[in-house]
Design a protein around this motif. Structure first.
Motif, PDB file in Angstrom:
ATOM      1  N   ILE A 220      18.410  -5.296 -23.020  1.00 47.50           N
ATOM      2  CA  ILE A 220      18.229  -3.817 -22.846  1.00 47.50           C
ATOM      3  C   ILE A 220      16.985  -3.452 -22.310  1.00 47.50           C
ATOM      4  CG2 ILE A 220      18.117  -1.525 -24.096  1.00 47.50           C
ATOM      5  CD1 ILE A 220      20.204  -2.598 -25.914  1.00 47.50           C
ATOM      6  N   HIS A 221      15.836  -4.094 -23.252  1.00 48.13           N
ATOM      7  CA  HIS A 221      14.336  -3.958 -22.813  1.00 48.13           C
ATOM      8  C   HIS A 221      14.097  -4.070 -21.211  1.00 48.13           C
ATOM      9  CE1 HIS A 221      10.176  -5.379 -22.541  1.00 48.13           C
ATOM     10  NE2 HIS A 221       9.985  -4.298 -22.771  1.00 48.13           N
ATOM     11  N   ARG A 222      14.576  -5.391 -20.901  1.00 44.31           N
ATOM     12  CA  ARG A 222      14.346  -5.798 -19.395  1.00 44.31           C
ATOM     13  C   ARG A 222      14.969  -5.224 -18.547  1.00 44.31           C
ATOM     14  NH1 ARG A 222      14.790 -12.316 -19.448  1.00 44.31           N
ATOM     15  NH2 ARG A 222      16.422 -11.853 -21.090  1.00 44.31           N
ATOM     16  N   GLY A 223      16.468  -4.927 -18.904  1.00 43.76           N
ATOM     17  CA  GLY A 223      17.124  -4.082 -17.868  1.00 43.76           C
ATOM     18  C   GLY A 223      16.809  -2.929 -17.700  1.00 43.76           C
ATOM     19  N   LYS A 224      16.275  -2.145 -18.798  1.00 48.23           N
ATOM     20  CA  LYS A 224      15.990  -0.709 -18.690  1.00 48.23           C
ATOM     21  C   LYS A 224      14.603  -0.450 -18.255  1.00 48.23           C
ATOM     22  CE  LYS A 224      16.337   3.394 -21.738  1.00 48.23           C
ATOM     23  NZ  LYS A 224      17.342   3.938 -21.145  1.00 48.23           N
ATOM     24  N   PHE A 225      13.494  -1.250 -18.504  1.00 45.14           N
ATOM     25  CA  PHE A 225      12.295  -0.886 -18.199  1.00 45.14           C
ATOM     26  C   PHE A 225      11.756  -1.638 -16.904  1.00 45.14           C
ATOM     27  CE2 PHE A 225      12.503   0.351 -22.428  1.00 45.14           C
ATOM     28  CZ  PHE A 225      12.291   1.920 -22.312  1.00 45.14           C
ATOM     29  N   TYR A 226      12.431  -2.901 -16.525  1.00 46.63           N
ATOM     30  CA  TYR A 226      11.914  -3.787 -15.481  1.00 46.63           C
ATOM     31  C   TYR A 226      12.957  -3.726 -14.489  1.00 46.63           C
ATOM     32  CZ  TYR A 226       8.495  -5.792 -18.524  1.00 46.63           C
ATOM     33  OH  TYR A 226       7.346  -6.080 -19.189  1.00 46.63           O
ATOM     34  N   PHE A 227      14.170  -3.543 -14.381  1.00 47.07           N
ATOM     35  CA  PHE A 227      15.169  -3.424 -13.505  1.00 47.07           C
ATOM     36  C   PHE A 227      15.818  -1.928 -13.301  1.00 47.07           C
ATOM     37  CE2 PHE A 227      15.206  -7.719 -14.857  1.00 47.07           C
ATOM     38  CZ  PHE A 227      14.716  -8.423 -13.802  1.00 47.07           C
ATOM     39  N   LYS A 228      15.390  -1.050 -14.226  1.00 55.21           N
ATOM     40  CA  LYS A 228      15.673   0.268 -14.009  1.00 55.21           C
ATOM     41  C   LYS A 228      17.299   0.362 -14.058  1.00 55.21           C
ATOM     42  CE  LYS A 228      11.606   1.218 -13.554  1.00 55.21           C
ATOM     43  NZ  LYS A 228      10.915   1.602 -14.826  1.00 55.21           N
ATOM     44  N   LEU A 229      18.176  -0.500 -14.937  1.00 52.17           N
ATOM     45  CA  LEU A 229      19.623  -0.332 -15.122  1.00 52.17           C
ATOM     46  C   LEU A 229      19.971   1.026 -15.808  1.00 52.17           C
ATOM     47  CD1 LEU A 229      20.449  -3.934 -15.810  1.00 52.17           C
ATOM     48  CD2 LEU A 229      20.198  -2.813 -13.601  1.00 52.17           C
ATOM     49  N   ASN A 230      20.988   1.421 -15.303  1.00 48.55           N
ATOM     50  CA  ASN A 230      21.534   2.630 -16.138  1.00 48.55           C
ATOM     51  C   ASN A 230      22.160   2.235 -17.368  1.00 48.55           C
ATOM     52  OD1 ASN A 230      24.229   2.414 -15.561  1.00 48.55           O
ATOM     53  ND2 ASN A 230      23.747   3.323 -13.483  1.00 48.55           N
ATOM     54  N   ASN A 231      22.873   3.117 -18.190  1.00 46.89           N
ATOM     55  CA  ASN A 231      23.414   2.869 -19.539  1.00 46.89           C
ATOM     56  C   ASN A 231      24.685   2.115 -19.314  1.00 46.89           C
ATOM     57  OD1 ASN A 231      21.258   3.835 -20.881  1.00 46.89           O
ATOM     58  ND2 ASN A 231      22.401   5.351 -22.018  1.00 46.89           N
ATOM     59  N   ALA A 232      25.450   2.303 -18.006  1.00 48.61           N
ATOM     60  CA  ALA A 232      26.846   1.800 -17.902  1.00 48.61           C
ATOM     61  C   ALA A 232      26.405   0.189 -17.531  1.00 48.61           C
ATOM     62  CB  ALA A 232      27.600   2.546 -16.796  1.00 48.61           C
ATOM     63  N   GLN A 233      25.439   0.074 -16.669  1.00 50.81           N
ATOM     64  CA  GLN A 233      25.162  -1.228 -16.109  1.00 50.81           C
ATOM     65  C   GLN A 233      24.529  -2.084 -17.505  1.00 50.81           C
ATOM     66  OE1 GLN A 233      22.390   0.484 -13.125  1.00 50.81           O
ATOM     67  NE2 GLN A 233      23.744  -0.495 -11.543  1.00 50.81           N
ATOM     68  N   LEU A 234      23.734  -1.411 -18.272  1.00 53.78           N
ATOM     69  CA  LEU A 234      23.249  -2.097 -19.349  1.00 53.78           C
ATOM     70  C   LEU A 234      24.384  -2.531 -20.378  1.00 53.78           C
ATOM     71  CD1 LEU A 234      20.203  -0.081 -20.075  1.00 53.78           C
ATOM     72  CD2 LEU A 234      20.051  -2.465 -19.584  1.00 53.78           C
ATOM     73  N   LEU A 235      25.328  -1.895 -20.458  1.00 51.21           N
ATOM     74  CA  LEU A 235      26.395  -2.238 -21.602  1.00 51.21           C
ATOM     75  C   LEU A 235      27.279  -3.392 -21.063  1.00 51.21           C
ATOM     76  CD1 LEU A 235      27.575   1.434 -22.491  1.00 51.21           C
ATOM     77  CD2 LEU A 235      26.755  -0.358 -23.981  1.00 51.21           C
ATOM     78  N   ALA A 236      27.309  -3.501 -19.664  1.00 48.10           N
ATOM     79  CA  ALA A 236      28.141  -4.547 -19.109  1.00 48.10           C
ATOM     80  C   ALA A 236      27.364  -5.971 -19.387  1.00 48.10           C
ATOM     81  CB  ALA A 236      28.148  -4.158 -17.472  1.00 48.10           C
ATOM     82  N   ILE A 237      26.073  -5.835 -19.429  1.00 50.47           N
ATOM     83  CA  ILE A 237      25.339  -7.047 -19.634  1.00 50.47           C
ATOM     84  C   ILE A 237      25.176  -7.399 -21.012  1.00 50.47           C
ATOM     85  CG2 ILE A 237      24.369  -7.127 -17.455  1.00 50.47           C
ATOM     86  CD1 ILE A 237      21.879  -6.315 -18.803  1.00 50.47           C
TER      87      ILE A 237
END
Length: 349
Positions: A220-237
């Protein structure tokens, strides 16, 4: 008493194997080495790896070959432990064995999906592997396309995972590796929580649960603050399993607007309260440290349980990773102090 009897042989075997692990003093000596040939010579002269290196010229072994040697050490010891285990213990060891299958699949996928990778070394399956896996490794290594590779996994538990990606025309290695990782954790968690019970299952639930929680926080930390993924994208990983972090906790982390807010949430979690994890930047180090330390603690508390086997295998994995980091540091000519810092895996303690 039952566990003492059923685990006595396995515990004795593992105690003998533990005596062969690289000691802190040996890591000190390794950190003072100045070249890859010196590193190889040290392994050859002073460690259990001497057996594999007996017929090898010290100066002829390059970095990639050394790393392959270190990687096979975990598998070789797993086989020794498995042969000492009874039927019930082997059910839990079979969960660990999936790591070796998935590692081979990842290497085969890399060969197919990553151009100009100079060829990834994939060990040919030995008799033990062939008797415990449905993967046809000796054909998989020669797959020339993702379709061919996926078709070769038909009849195995991994076919549906890989074929789903193929049907969506996914050709990124990351997506295939992620799918395999998520499948592994889902399978292990379902087995431990739905199909198992007793002390062994509860020990592994704690060990795997902590790992899954920390991996999810890190992703969550890397996806959200480094790769700027949205919540749907984060939930998928994310691994769709919960241990000390409940769904509501995950939702709060997904909605954190800043790193400071993320860190504040960390402070209030089980991991912030019990392990002093308050900084998202330390999550990777915390994962490595707790994976090893929690398993060792379990083994000491319950020496006649599956904890003795899993604890040793995790220590062996950590040994492999420490030696690999040491080799890389020596190759780049870092100071002894820096090499020791990297060997120890970071600042989280």
């Amino acid at each position: 008493m039952h566990n003492n009897v059923s685990y006595s042989g396995l515990a004795t075997k593992i105690k003998a194997l533990q005596g062969r692990l690289i000691s802190p003093g040996m890591y000190e000596e390794i950190s003072s080495l100045s070249s890859v040939p010196e590193f190889v010579a040290y392994l050859k002269e002073k460690t259990p790896y001497r057996t594999e290196l007996t017929h090898t010229e010290t100066g002829m072994l390059h970095r990639g070959e050394v790393e392959r040697l270190l990687a096979t050490g975990v598998y070789d010891d797993f086989k020794k432990i498995y042969r000492f285990a009874n039927k019930e213990q082997r059910q839990y060891l079979n969960l660990y064995f999936k790591n070796f299958e998935i590692d081979i699949l990842k290497k085969c996928l890399r060969n197919v999906l990553v151009p100009d990778n100079d060829g990834v070394f994939i060990p040919m399956a030995d008799d033990f592997f062939l008797s415990h896996s449905k993967l046809d490794v000796n054909r998989l290594v020669h797959a020339s396309s993702i379709s061919e590779l996926v078709e070769l996994t038909k009849g195995t538990e991994y076919y549906k995972v890989l074929n789903t990606n193929r049907e969506y025309h996914i050709n990124e290695l990351f997506d295939y590796e992620l799918s395999l990782a998520l499948y592994y954790y889902r399978t292990v968690w379902r087995t431990l929580t739905k199909k198992s019970s007793g002390l062994d299952a509860s020990i592994l639930i704690q060990n795997y649960g902590i790992r899954m929680d920390l991996l999810n926080l890190s992703w969550i930390h890397r996806g959200k603050f480094y790769f700027k993924l949205n919540n749907a994208q984060l939930l998928a990983i994310l691994i769709p399993c919960n241990y000390k972090l409940k769904k509501e906790d995950i939702r709060k982390f997904l909605n954190a607007g800043t790193v400071d807010e993320f860190n504040q949430l960390l402070t209030g979690t089980y991991y912030g309260r019990h392990y002093d994890i308050h900084d998202a930047g330390s999550l990777n180090d915390a994962y490595n440290f707790l994976t090893e330390s929690v398993s060792i603690k379990s083994s000491k508390a319950f020496p006649y349980s599956i904890a003795c086997a899993y604890s040793y295998l995790i220590q062996k994995e950590c040994e492999r990773d420490r030696l690999t980091r040491a080799l890389e540091c020596i190759r780049y000519g870092l100071s002894q102090k820096k090499i020791l810092e990297y060997i120890n895996g970071g600042s989280f303690r």
